[in-house]
Design an enzyme around this catalytic site. Structure first.
Site, PDB file in Angstrom:
ATOM      1  N   SER A  53       0.847  -1.201   0.000  1.00 46.80           N
ATOM      2  CA  SER A  53       0.000   0.000   0.000  1.00 46.80           C
ATOM      3  C   SER A  53       0.878   1.245   0.000  1.00 46.80           C
ATOM      4  O   SER A  53       2.048   1.169  -0.377  1.00 46.80           O
ATOM      5  CB  SER A  53      -0.937  -0.030   1.214  1.00 46.80           C
ATOM      6  N   ASN A  54       0.342   2.370   0.400  1.00 46.64           N
ATOM      7  CA  ASN A  54       1.112   3.617   0.413  1.00 46.64           C
ATOM      8  C   ASN A  54       0.601   4.514   1.545  1.00 46.64           C
ATOM      9  O   ASN A  54      -0.312   4.149   2.268  1.00 46.64           O
ATOM     10  CB  ASN A  54       1.023   4.307  -0.948  1.00 46.64           C
TER      11      ASN A  54
END
Ligand code: C5P
Length: 404
Positions: free
Chosen positions: A217-218
């Site tokens: 993810s980020n």
């Protein structure tokens, strides 16, 4: 904004009237009556010092609501929620606004209920300064007023005239009729300008599973996209918020569709786009996803681990390819050659305009509540100063309105 002294129509409007410690507080009584006669529901928040200038009894009687001064009711300990006050209000009007309160507003100081309410209010805010001429003319006050104006606070200019100090000059609070008319104009401006329009907003981070436990993810929190969805809804648009992972509450009036992976977000966004007038692509979508998702938790070994990744579909580019007459707004978060990269995305994804933020700018990008952006379209660039994400959202929606 031009202010008129015509009697405003404030039927059904919620006005939160803030009163601070100025001799002009006596005029707040007349102002409250005018707002009530114009049809508004009025609630009054006073600073502790304001009580020395006008009694809570007077203001409670005129507004027909209890007066709020403290964070807690000293009698029963009930919490006066600045957040719900801010949500209730269609307009926060601080009249009179002292130099002290204006300075605290400009600095974000929150040491009384009125100031905390100001900081959490999402509605338009207007202030009617009242002070001695030298205090008004002082560079500090003028700078604070400019700061507030840049952040969208509306200022009801004080008048020239005789002041309580006996001096004559500028600093006398505008007359209640002028202030009431100003509020009427302000709320008219903010009428539901996007009523009947439908928007899709993507926001937040996608989650690409590796196995049942891990994912890619980020750092996106979704704050910018949620602020845009909220602003569109406040102006009357029907909004489908296609959300990735975030901890944020759904803005009021917004229809939220939960998604996790880029593939899920693609399905939801493309499905909603057909019936929409436009879309704002704010999500931080993973560009790659694991080729295979393990059924069981992957066990560690001694050696290196390589995970094969394949490209995800570009949701924005897909919507750009099929957009027809719809409006499409994109985001670009860049770390170098910012403008060139953003301009290439503007073309590649067929955006009408793109919002560029650079991670090199302090206060911009992930996590924070502020952003510093440049709006880029095919005719030019507009660099905005550092402002709250809520204000950036308002500027983006202003631009959307001009293009619709
Ligand atoms: O190419 P890049 O990811 O930098 O482009 C950013 C813009 O494209 C943003 O508006 C983002 O929401 C959108 N985007 C998308 N789907 C992807 C990748 C990016 O909608 N798979």
């Amino acid at each position: 904004m031009e202010s008129t002294t015509q009697r405003p129509d404030l039927r059904g409007r919620h006005i939160l009237l803030g009163i601070t410690g100025s001799i002009a507080a006596y005029k707040a009584a007349v102002l409250c009556r005018l707002l009530k006669t114009a049809g508004a529901e009025v609630r009054v928040v006073m600073t502790p010092l304001a009580k020395q200038f006008i009694t809570p009894l007077t203001m409670a009687t005129l507004s027909k609501n209890p007066i709020l001064v403290e964070f807690f009711d000293p009698e029963n300990g009930a919490w006066n929620s600045h957040v719900s006050l801010g949500e209730w209000a269609d307009c926060l009007l601080i009249a009179p606004a002292t130099a002290n309160t204006l300075a605290k507003m400009a600095c974000g100081i929150a040491d009384n209920l009125l100031l905390t309410t100001y900081l959490s209010a999402r509605c338009p805010v207007a202030v009617a300064p009242a002070m001695d001429l030298d205090m008004y003319a002082h560079t500090a006050t003028q700078q604070n007023l400019r700061t507030l104006a840049e952040r969208g606070v509306r200022i009801v200019e004080p008048a020239e005239g005789e002041l309580a100090s006996g001096l004559t000059g500028k600093g006398r609070m505008a007359e209640p009729e002028t202030i009431a008319a100003f509020v009427g104009d302000l709320l008219d401006e903010k009428k539901k300008s996007l009523l009947g329009k439908r928007f899709v907003v993507t926001a937040g981070a996608t989650i690409e599973p590796i196995d049942p436990v891990r994912f890619i993810s980020n750092h996106s929190t979704g704050k910018m996209g949620y602020a845009i969805a909220g602003e569109l809804a406040r102006r009357g648009a029907a909004v489908t918020l296609v959300s990735g992972r975030t901890t944020l509450a759904t803005p009021s009036g917004v229809d939220r569709v939960e998604t996790l992976s880029a593939a899920e977000m693609y399905e939801a966004a493309t499905a909603a786009f057909d019936a929409a007038d436009g879309a704002v692509m704010c999500a931080a979508v993973a560009d790659y996803t694991p080729t295979e998702v393990a059924d069981h938790k992957m066990k560690k070994g001694d050696g290196e681990l390589t995970i094969a990744l394949r490209r995800t579909r570009d949701i924005a580019a897909e919507l750009g390819a099929r957009k027809g007459g719809r409006l499409l707004v994109g985001f670009a978060l860049e770390t170098h050659d910012e403008e060139a990269h953003a301009e290439s995305k503007l073309d590649r994804k067929n955006f009408d305009f793109i919002v560029l933020n650079s991670l090199r700018d302090a206060g911009a990008g992930f996590r924070g509540d502020t952003n510093k952006v440049t709006l880029i379209d095919r005719t030019g660039r507009e660099a905005l100063p550092l402002m709250s994400k809520r204000e950036v959202a308002a500027r983006i929606v202003d631009k959307i309105e001009t293009l619709l």
